[in-house]
Scaffold this motif. Structure first.
Motif, PDB file in Angstrom:
ATOM      1  N   ASP A 256     -14.538  70.015   9.521  1.00  0.00           N
ATOM      2  CA  ASP A 256     -15.086  69.072  10.347  1.00  0.00           C
ATOM      3  C   ASP A 256     -16.645  69.142  10.215  1.00  0.00           C
ATOM      4  O   ASP A 256     -17.106  70.363  10.422  1.00  0.00           O
ATOM      5  CB  ASP A 256     -14.652  68.848  11.721  1.00  0.00           C
ATOM      6  N   VAL A 257     -17.505  68.093  10.147  1.00  0.00           N
ATOM      7  CA  VAL A 257     -19.156  68.517  10.399  1.00  0.00           C
ATOM      8  C   VAL A 257     -19.495  67.641  11.584  1.00  0.00           C
ATOM      9  O   VAL A 257     -18.885  66.631  11.837  1.00  0.00           O
ATOM     10  CB  VAL A 257     -19.789  67.796   8.873  1.00  0.00           C
ATOM     11  N   TYR A 258     -20.359  68.337  12.318  1.00  0.00           N
ATOM     12  CA  TYR A 258     -20.750  67.611  13.582  1.00  0.00           C
ATOM     13  C   TYR A 258     -21.971  66.554  13.018  1.00  0.00           C
ATOM     14  O   TYR A 258     -22.935  66.921  12.365  1.00  0.00           O
ATOM     15  CB  TYR A 258     -21.448  68.705  14.325  1.00  0.00           C
ATOM     16  N   TRP A 259     -21.310  65.503  13.361  1.00  0.00           N
ATOM     17  CA  TRP A 259     -22.219  64.159  12.890  1.00  0.00           C
ATOM     18  C   TRP A 259     -23.288  63.655  14.005  1.00  0.00           C
ATOM     19  O   TRP A 259     -24.268  63.254  13.785  1.00  0.00           O
ATOM     20  CB  TRP A 259     -21.417  63.127  12.600  1.00  0.00           C
ATOM     21  N   GLY A 260     -22.947  64.046  15.138  1.00  0.00           N
ATOM     22  CA  GLY A 260     -23.770  63.654  16.366  1.00  0.00           C
ATOM     23  C   GLY A 260     -23.446  62.434  17.119  1.00  0.00           C
ATOM     24  O   GLY A 260     -22.298  61.964  16.542  1.00  0.00           O
ATOM     25  N   LEU A 261     -23.975  62.017  18.164  1.00  0.00           N
ATOM     26  CA  LEU A 261     -23.544  61.133  18.929  1.00  0.00           C
ATOM     27  C   LEU A 261     -24.958  60.176  19.338  1.00  0.00           C
ATOM     28  O   LEU A 261     -25.172  59.935  20.359  1.00  0.00           O
ATOM     29  CB  LEU A 261     -23.119  61.375  20.171  1.00  0.00           C
ATOM     30  N   GLU A 262     -25.769  60.127  18.186  1.00  0.00           N
ATOM     31  CA  GLU A 262     -27.139  59.353  18.531  1.00  0.00           C
ATOM     32  C   GLU A 262     -27.035  57.774  18.643  1.00  0.00           C
ATOM     33  O   GLU A 262     -27.914  57.121  19.026  1.00  0.00           O
ATOM     34  CB  GLU A 262     -27.971  59.722  17.180  1.00  0.00           C
ATOM     35  N   THR A 263     -26.070  57.280  17.956  1.00  0.00           N
ATOM     36  CA  THR A 263     -25.955  55.693  17.913  1.00  0.00           C
ATOM     37  C   THR A 263     -24.574  55.482  18.222  1.00  0.00           C
ATOM     38  O   THR A 263     -23.848  56.147  18.264  1.00  0.00           O
ATOM     39  CB  THR A 263     -25.986  55.208  16.377  1.00  0.00           C
ATOM     40  N   GLU A 264     -24.269  53.983  18.503  1.00  0.00           N
ATOM     41  CA  GLU A 264     -23.040  53.443  18.746  1.00  0.00           C
ATOM     42  C   GLU A 264     -22.138  53.728  17.502  1.00  0.00           C
ATOM     43  O   GLU A 264     -20.848  53.884  17.678  1.00  0.00           O
ATOM     44  CB  GLU A 264     -23.302  52.049  19.189  1.00  0.00           C
ATOM     45  N   THR A 265     -22.843  53.552  16.575  1.00  0.00           N
ATOM     46  CA  THR A 265     -21.953  53.907  15.230  1.00  0.00           C
ATOM     47  C   THR A 265     -21.566  55.153  15.022  1.00  0.00           C
ATOM     48  O   THR A 265     -20.172  55.580  14.776  1.00  0.00           O
ATOM     49  CB  THR A 265     -22.799  53.435  13.980  1.00  0.00           C
ATOM     50  N   ASP A 266     -22.304  56.064  15.653  1.00  0.00           N
ATOM     51  CA  ASP A 266     -21.765  57.707  15.637  1.00  0.00           C
ATOM     52  C   ASP A 266     -20.545  57.706  16.437  1.00  0.00           C
ATOM     53  O   ASP A 266     -19.716  58.493  16.296  1.00  0.00           O
ATOM     54  CB  ASP A 266     -22.695  58.519  16.035  1.00  0.00           C
ATOM     55  N   TYR A 267     -20.458  57.050  17.581  1.00  0.00           N
ATOM     56  CA  TYR A 267     -19.507  57.134  18.801  1.00  0.00           C
ATOM     57  C   TYR A 267     -18.186  56.590  17.881  1.00  0.00           C
ATOM     58  O   TYR A 267     -17.386  57.120  17.993  1.00  0.00           O
ATOM     59  CB  TYR A 267     -19.678  56.458  19.984  1.00  0.00           C
ATOM     60  N   MET A 269     -17.243  56.075  14.655  1.00  0.00           N
ATOM     61  CA  MET A 269     -16.943  57.070  13.478  1.00  0.00           C
ATOM     62  C   MET A 269     -16.493  58.441  14.062  1.00  0.00           C
ATOM     63  O   MET A 269     -15.279  58.536  13.635  1.00  0.00           O
ATOM     64  CB  MET A 269     -18.123  57.335  12.723  1.00  0.00           C
ATOM     65  N   THR A 270     -16.828  58.930  15.036  1.00  0.00           N
ATOM     66  CA  THR A 270     -16.216  60.184  15.724  1.00  0.00           C
ATOM     67  C   THR A 270     -15.379  60.183  16.714  1.00  0.00           C
ATOM     68  O   THR A 270     -15.150  61.010  17.400  1.00  0.00           O
ATOM     69  CB  THR A 270     -17.479  61.264  15.750  1.00  0.00           C
ATOM     70  N   LYS A 271     -15.134  58.721  17.136  1.00  0.00           N
ATOM     71  CA  LYS A 271     -14.337  58.738  18.399  1.00  0.00           C
ATOM     72  C   LYS A 271     -14.844  59.315  19.629  1.00  0.00           C
ATOM     73  O   LYS A 271     -13.926  59.984  20.480  1.00  0.00           O
ATOM     74  CB  LYS A 271     -13.001  59.001  17.945  1.00  0.00           C
ATOM     75  N   GLY A 272     -16.128  59.294  19.802  1.00  0.00           N
ATOM     76  CA  GLY A 272     -16.628  59.868  20.763  1.00  0.00           C
ATOM     77  C   GLY A 272     -16.850  61.463  20.830  1.00  0.00           C
ATOM     78  O   GLY A 272     -17.408  62.072  21.890  1.00  0.00           O
ATOM     79  N   THR A 273     -16.458  62.166  19.755  1.00  0.00           N
ATOM     80  CA  THR A 273     -16.578  63.486  19.906  1.00  0.00           C
ATOM     81  C   THR A 273     -17.650  64.130  19.175  1.00  0.00           C
ATOM     82  O   THR A 273     -17.866  65.386  19.276  1.00  0.00           O
ATOM     83  CB  THR A 273     -15.343  64.187  19.090  1.00  0.00           C
ATOM     84  N   GLY A 274     -18.315  63.386  18.087  1.00  0.00           N
ATOM     85  CA  GLY A 274     -19.309  63.889  17.487  1.00  0.00           C
ATOM     86  C   GLY A 274     -19.012  64.495  16.351  1.00  0.00           C
ATOM     87  O   GLY A 274     -19.750  64.761  15.411  1.00  0.00           O
ATOM     88  N   TRP A 275     -17.568  64.726  16.302  1.00  0.00           N
ATOM     89  CA  TRP A 275     -17.160  65.591  14.867  1.00  0.00           C
ATOM     90  C   TRP A 275     -16.706  64.613  13.910  1.00  0.00           C
ATOM     91  O   TRP A 275     -15.714  63.825  14.393  1.00  0.00           O
ATOM     92  CB  TRP A 275     -15.990  66.659  15.408  1.00  0.00           C
ATOM     93  N   LEU A 276     -16.602  64.768  12.814  1.00  0.00           N
ATOM     94  CA  LEU A 276     -16.000  63.995  11.289  1.00  0.00           C
ATOM     95  C   LEU A 276     -15.510  64.816  10.578  1.00  0.00           C
ATOM     96  O   LEU A 276     -15.982  65.866   9.897  1.00  0.00           O
ATOM     97  CB  LEU A 276     -17.230  63.143  10.966  1.00  0.00           C
TER      98      LEU A 276
END
Length: 339
Positions: A256-267, A269-276
């Motif tokens: 998993d790579v930590y994608w972040g939770l900076e945008t709504e799209t990030d939420y 994609m990562t289902k609210g975890t920040g990890w992808l």
């Protein structure tokens, strides 16, 4: 009179032009109804008898010279016109050439190849129509092994031993069979699985799998390699490895790579975890090394695999995987500005 005709013959011989109008004026001057040749023929009756023969020969020479000159120049002009019609006006500015574009799959694949080539990985390829040994058995998946059910396979009906490869790990088997360690290679290619087609999955997709075999290769080497890749590919340096299971690696992990939770799209994609999740990996199972005639007591190695399509969807914000194979020009032309 004869001398005058000879002067005209010399004029005909030296005449040249690149203009149709000038050539037509020349023809009328000599061969027209009121041209010089007809005038000279009209004067024939006034020529002395002892000069008629020489005079007639001179007129004929002028007539032949004029006709040949007109014919020759006309052919030259028509030839140039034909060439101009074929190639256009070569003095005009060129037409703007429409730029093509690379497919997003190719863009991502080339970027992955470039990243791994910097740390010594070469590229290996193999057939898309495989046999059971290279696709399953050599990878620690003998017949009736329950893990075969993890991949719904397209078999060739006339020969159940032949199938469309389900992963590019089969290329790694072929490479190990034909090369001695140290081995450092990646295998990009198209693979096939009998899955329902939807916005998130397809019956064919693209993978890149990597393999490193050498003495004293450890899990730490694997993690550092993947750390380097994620930093170069995504600009993300934070990764985590979760325990998982793959028949051909032990131990195995999901990356998993930590994608972040900076945008709504990030939420989303990562289902609210920040990890992808981006790939699977692990240490090559000793049985796989044995099957490829590599001594597991002397050598060890790691392997990893990722989906090119999934990364393309992620990087370019594509919502439907089917768009990658529909050849819609409206979609493909959006990548003209991407190198």
């Amino acid at each position: 009179m004869i001398e005058k005709i000879k002067e005209y013959i010399e004029e005909v011989d030296t005449f040249t032009t690149n203009n149709k109008e000038d050539l037509e004026a020349f023809r009328i001057k000599f061969s027209g109804k009121k041209g010089l040749i007809n005038d000279f023929f009209a004067e024939f009756r006034n020529v002395a008898n002892d000069q008629k023969k020489e005079y007639g020969q001179a007129i004929n020479a002028l007539k032949v010279a004029a006709e040949e000159k007109v014919k020759s120049l006309k052919e030259d002009l028509e030839s140039k016109e034909e060439e101009k019609g074929k190639y256009g006006d070569l003095t005009r500015p060129s037409e703007p050439i429409a730029l093509g574009s690379r497919h997003p799959i190719s863009l991502v694949k080339n970027q992955i190849i470039d990243i791994f080539s910097r740390i010594g990985f070469n590229v290996s390829e193999g057939p898309e129509i495989e046999d059971d040994w290279h696709n399953f058995t050599a990878l620690n998946l003998p017949e009736y092994h329950p893990a075969r059910d993890m991949q719904d396979t397209f078999f060739v009906q006339t020969n159940p031993d032949i199938l469309l490869r389900t992963h590019t790990s089969s290329v790694q088997v072929r490479y190990m069979e034909n090369n001695t360690p140290p081995i450092r290679t990646i295998s990009p290619g198209r693979v096939y699985r009998n899955e329902a087609i939807s916005a998130r999955s397809h019956c064919f997709f693209h993978q890149v799998e990597g393999l490193y075999i050498d003495k004293d290769v450890s899990f730490a080497d694997l993690k550092q390699t993947l750390q380097y890749f994620t930093t170069e590919m995504f600009g993300k340096s934070k990764i985590r490895l979760r325990p998982s299971y793959f028949p051909f690696t032990e131990p195995s992990a999901e990356v998993d790579v930590y994608w972040g939770l900076e945008t709504e799209t990030d939420y989303k994609m990562t289902k609210g975890t920040g990890w992808l999740e981006i790939m699977g990996c692990g240490m090559v199972d000793p049985n796989v090394l044995k099957n490829c005639n590599i001594d597991p007591q002397e050598y060890s190695g790691f392997a990893f695999g990722m989906g090119i399509d999934r990364i393309a969807l992620l990087l370019y914000g594509i919502s439907d995987i089917r768009m990658l194979s529909e050849n819609d020009m409206r979609f493909l032309e959006q990548f003209k500005s991407v190198l």
